[in-house]
Design a protein around this motif. Structure first.
Motif, PDB file in Angstrom:
ATOM      1  N   MET A   1     -30.202   2.318  17.507  1.00 29.86           N
ATOM      2  CA  MET A   1     -29.547   2.416  16.203  1.00 29.86           C
ATOM      3  C   MET A   1     -30.362   1.788  15.079  1.00 29.86           C
ATOM      4  O   MET A   1     -30.470   2.356  13.984  1.00 29.86           O
ATOM      5  CB  MET A   1     -28.159   1.791  16.266  1.00 29.86           C
ATOM      6  CG  MET A   1     -27.313   2.121  15.045  1.00 29.86           C
ATOM      7  SD  MET A   1     -25.576   1.818  15.306  1.00 29.86           S
ATOM      8  CE  MET A   1     -24.935   2.296  13.678  1.00 29.86           C
ATOM      9  N   ARG A   2     -30.952   0.609  15.320  1.00 29.96           N
ATOM     10  CA  ARG A   2     -31.761  -0.025  14.276  1.00 29.96           C
ATOM     11  C   ARG A   2     -32.932   0.894  13.889  1.00 29.96           C
ATOM     12  O   ARG A   2     -33.198   1.103  12.697  1.00 29.96           O
ATOM     13  CB  ARG A   2     -32.291  -1.360  14.784  1.00 29.96           C
ATOM     14  CG  ARG A   2     -33.274  -2.108  13.876  1.00 29.96           C
ATOM     15  CD  ARG A   2     -32.558  -2.787  12.727  1.00 29.96           C
ATOM     16  NE  ARG A   2     -32.431  -1.948  11.553  1.00 29.96           N
ATOM     17  CZ  ARG A   2     -31.471  -2.075  10.650  1.00 29.96           C
ATOM     18  NH1 ARG A   2     -30.525  -2.975  10.787  1.00 29.96           N
ATOM     19  NH2 ARG A   2     -31.417  -1.280   9.604  1.00 29.96           N
ATOM     20  N   SER A   3     -33.603   1.423  14.892  1.00 27.12           N
ATOM     21  CA  SER A   3     -34.729   2.328  14.611  1.00 27.12           C
ATOM     22  C   SER A   3     -34.261   3.551  13.838  1.00 27.12           C
ATOM     23  O   SER A   3     -34.918   3.997  12.894  1.00 27.12           O
ATOM     24  CB  SER A   3     -35.394   2.754  15.922  1.00 27.12           C
ATOM     25  OG  SER A   3     -35.940   1.654  16.606  1.00 27.12           O
ATOM     26  N   ALA A   4     -33.106   4.092  14.237  1.00 28.27           N
ATOM     27  CA  ALA A   4     -32.603   5.291  13.579  1.00 28.27           C
ATOM     28  C   ALA A   4     -32.263   5.027  12.118  1.00 28.27           C
ATOM     29  O   ALA A   4     -32.587   5.831  11.235  1.00 28.27           O
ATOM     30  CB  ALA A   4     -31.375   5.815  14.325  1.00 28.27           C
ATOM     31  N   LEU A   5     -31.624   3.904  11.847  1.00 35.13           N
ATOM     32  CA  LEU A   5     -31.295   3.581  10.459  1.00 35.13           C
ATOM     33  C   LEU A   5     -32.559   3.390   9.637  1.00 35.13           C
ATOM     34  O   LEU A   5     -32.647   3.839   8.491  1.00 35.13           O
ATOM     35  CB  LEU A   5     -30.433   2.329  10.396  1.00 35.13           C
ATOM     36  CG  LEU A   5     -29.010   2.423  10.953  1.00 35.13           C
ATOM     37  CD1 LEU A   5     -28.280   1.106  10.735  1.00 35.13           C
ATOM     38  CD2 LEU A   5     -28.230   3.558  10.318  1.00 35.13           C
ATOM     39  N   ASP A   6     -33.545   2.711  10.213  1.00 37.02           N
ATOM     40  CA  ASP A   6     -34.796   2.458   9.481  1.00 37.02           C
ATOM     41  C   ASP A   6     -35.548   3.749   9.183  1.00 37.02           C
ATOM     42  O   ASP A   6     -36.154   3.889   8.118  1.00 37.02           O
ATOM     43  CB  ASP A   6     -35.692   1.516  10.284  1.00 37.02           C
ATOM     44  CG  ASP A   6     -35.134   0.100  10.357  1.00 37.02           C
ATOM     45  OD1 ASP A   6     -34.219  -0.223   9.572  1.00 37.02           O
ATOM     46  OD2 ASP A   6     -35.619  -0.674  11.212  1.00 37.02           O
ATOM     47  N   VAL A   7     -35.515   4.694  10.111  1.00 32.17           N
ATOM     48  CA  VAL A   7     -36.292   5.925   9.944  1.00 32.17           C
ATOM     49  C   VAL A   7     -35.501   7.006   9.203  1.00 32.17           C
ATOM     50  O   VAL A   7     -36.007   7.620   8.259  1.00 32.17           O
ATOM     51  CB  VAL A   7     -36.758   6.457  11.315  1.00 32.17           C
ATOM     52  CG1 VAL A   7     -37.449   7.815  11.149  1.00 32.17           C
ATOM     53  CG2 VAL A   7     -37.697   5.473  11.980  1.00 32.17           C
ATOM     54  N   LEU A   8     -34.272   7.237   9.630  1.00 30.40           N
ATOM     55  CA  LEU A   8     -33.491   8.354   9.083  1.00 30.40           C
ATOM     56  C   LEU A   8     -32.679   7.983   7.850  1.00 30.40           C
ATOM     57  O   LEU A   8     -32.346   8.847   7.040  1.00 30.40           O
ATOM     58  CB  LEU A   8     -32.538   8.893  10.159  1.00 30.40           C
ATOM     59  CG  LEU A   8     -33.178   9.449  11.424  1.00 30.40           C
ATOM     60  CD1 LEU A   8     -32.099   9.845  12.429  1.00 30.40           C
ATOM     61  CD2 LEU A   8     -34.059  10.650  11.104  1.00 30.40           C
ATOM     62  N   GLY A   9     -32.319   6.718   7.728  1.00 27.34           N
ATOM     63  CA  GLY A   9     -31.443   6.309   6.634  1.00 27.34           C
ATOM     64  C   GLY A   9     -29.993   6.322   7.073  1.00 27.34           C
ATOM     65  O   GLY A   9     -29.586   7.116   7.933  1.00 27.34           O
TER      66      GLY A   9
END
Length: 536
Positions: free
Chosen positions: A420-428
């Protein structure tokens, strides 16, 4: 301006950047018309306005479960409840008790459950087990959508014997002697469901109504309902026409993906509709396709071999070429696509298909989705961002299943699950929405919020703490972000004047409750369209 209701003296977490906190709201005709201080909102009340004192309670936007099979919550009287069994003996006792009240020859069905993670024996029930518990009834026990069990009577009715070949994209489990065990994987399940009577539209109406009422008890005001056949969509339409929906539903259709591409085109085209048909209560939001299995089942399609087996990479329900053909055709016909992909190899196949569709015409505004994307890697998230693709994930998988995931995939892979952290950082944040995959996981959104924030399973073991997110990010992903999946971000998801009056009143302050107790927060009132649909 006369308003219908005002709520005063509250602690409102609005998620609206212009007014992030407030103490009062005014509602008229199902929408927020004012959000702010008590004095300003109280001034809008007329002689017929209902005035509600929140007594300091915390209020949040209504939860939007972005992946939820909510009809299962309304099947209590119709299926064998296996959700609480912990041993094979308990499961068989529950089956015996249920079939005792059924006529011989009548199909009996189980609730959603997860034997490998749930039972002490960590195994599926076999035909021998089920024959002993239900000798006179065909039995069908689905699990989490990828595995099902049946007895000898069920196998016979499905035409499955020891010589039956595995169907494409599925496996008939067999013992050392080559005899079918009654355990079926992926597309092999269809051999049974094809002959087992399905629920009637009337039965589905009852299930959806009861399921949505249960969702309301958790503050859920919207659900994205995947994997619906025409009967399920008709049942929801009837509830909508009768004004009996108590939550908003985004429906995803499931045409048969095993057909030829020509037949797929004819089927999708003959529907006469496409994504976004509907309104703020009920809307067709896409087509759902399954590509692989799950982490706990060792059927997620992976690039690396599973530990302990140098040849096992998981299972695909179809070839990459067939998937691409399905996606491109549906895109040409105006549909949004959401594809179930758990393993990293499956994610690559889905992104390849989405890129092919994007070459036909831009997909960014269609809001295509990686459903689950549980083991997506950062470089794959970068590919998704370039296409405008969303990620719809479920941290709740980590609660009771993290140890099983670790056993199946190893510690390092389990620690990067649900990134989830990676997804928020990359996708917004707007492109990452949370849900439960109920009944696979608990419907309680506060459990998912706690896991997103802590990454700790029920034993207190942390998996991949670097993938944890903040409380506000988790809340936004469970509310406002889900609205983007259905193109409803301008009408719901935050407590903002002009938006739909969907919200939940909580028993505790979500932002200040100790993180290990977030899961224990309760909902004391749920409001949809300005109307109270649940009150504790």
């Amino acid at each position: 301006m006369t308003v219908d209701t005002v709520y005063l003296n509250g602690n409102l977490i609005t998620l609206d950047p212009d007014v992030p906190a407030a103490s009062a709201v005014a509602i008229r005709a199902g929408r927020f018309v004012a959000v702010g201080a008590d004095a300003d909102v109280r001034a809008l009340a007329g002689p017929d306005t209902e005035v509600v004192d929140l007594a300091g309670a915390t209020v949040v936007p209504g939860f939007n479960d972005s992946h939820c099979h909510i009809e299962f919550a309304g099947q209590d009287e119709l299926v064998i409840d296996l959700s609480g069994v912990r041993t094979v003996a308990e499961a068989l006792a529950a089956i015996r008790e249920f079939v005792a009240g059924r006529a011989g020859g009548e199909w009996v069905t189980g609730s959603g459950w997860h034997p490998p993670a749930q039972l002490v024996e960590a195994r599926y029930l076999t035909r021998a087990d089920l024959d002993d518990a239900a000798p006179h009834n065909p039995v069908f026990l689905p699990t989490v959508g990828h595995v099902a069990m049946t007895n000898s009577s069920g196998l016979e009715r499905a035409g499955i014997d020891d010589s039956t070949p595995d169907p494409s994209g599925g496996t008939i489990d067999r013992d050392a002697a080559g005899r079918a065990t009654g355990v079926l994987y992926e597309n092999a399940i269809d051999l049974v469901t094809a002959v087992k009577p399905g629920w009637t539209i009337e039965e589905l109406e009852v299930q959806f109504a009861a399921g949505l009422a249960r969702a309301n008890s958790f503050g859920i005001t919207s659900v994205l309902q995947p994997w619906l056949d025409p009967r399920g969509i008709q049942a929801l339409q009837r509830l909508w026409l009768d004004r009996r929906l108590t939550a908003r539903v985004g429906a995803m259709w499931k045409p048969d993906p095993s057909v030829s591409l020509d037949e797929w085109r004819r089927t999708v085209e003959a529907s006469g509709v496409s994504s976004w048909f509907g309104n703020e209560w009920l809307k067709l939001v896409g087509i759902k396709i399954f590509l692989d299995g799950g982490m706990t089942l060792r059927t997620a399609l992976m690039h690396d071999e599973y530990p302990g087996d140098g040849h096992d990479h998981g299972m695909a329900t179809m070839s990459p070429e067939h998937l691409t053909g399905l996606v491109v055709i549906a895109h040409e016909l105006g549909w949004r696509l959401g594809v179930h992909c758990v393993g990293d190899r499956a994610v690559d196949h889905v992104l390849d298909a989405f890129e092919a569709a994007n070459r036909v015409g831009p997909i960014a505004d269609r809001r295509f989705a990686l459903i689950h994307g549980s083991l997506a890697r950062r470089e794959q998230l970068e590919r998704a961002r370039a296409l405008g693709v969303r990620l719809e994930l479920q941290p709740a998988f980590l609660w009771g299943k993290a140890a099983t995931i670790e056993k199946a995939l190893g510690t390092a892979t389990a620690s990067r699950a649900i990134p989830m952290r990676s997804a928020l950082d990359v996708l917004g944040i707007d492109s990452v929405s949370m849900g439960t995959d109920f009944p696979v996981n608990d419907l309680n959104p506060f459990l998912g919020l706690q896991l997103a924030v802590t990454r700790k399973d029920l034993r207190g073991v942390a998996y991949g703490p670097g993938e944890a997110v903040t409380r506000e990010e988790a809340l936004r992903s469970y509310t406002a972000s889900g609205a983007f999946a259905t193109r409803d971000e301008t009408v719901k998801g935050t407590i903002t004047p002009g938006k739909l009056a969907d919200f939940a009143v909580l028993s505790a302050d979500y932002l200040r409750t100790a993180e290990e107790h977030i899961k224990d927060i309760e909902v004391i009132r749920t409001v949809v369209d300005g109307r109270v649909v649940f009150e504790k």
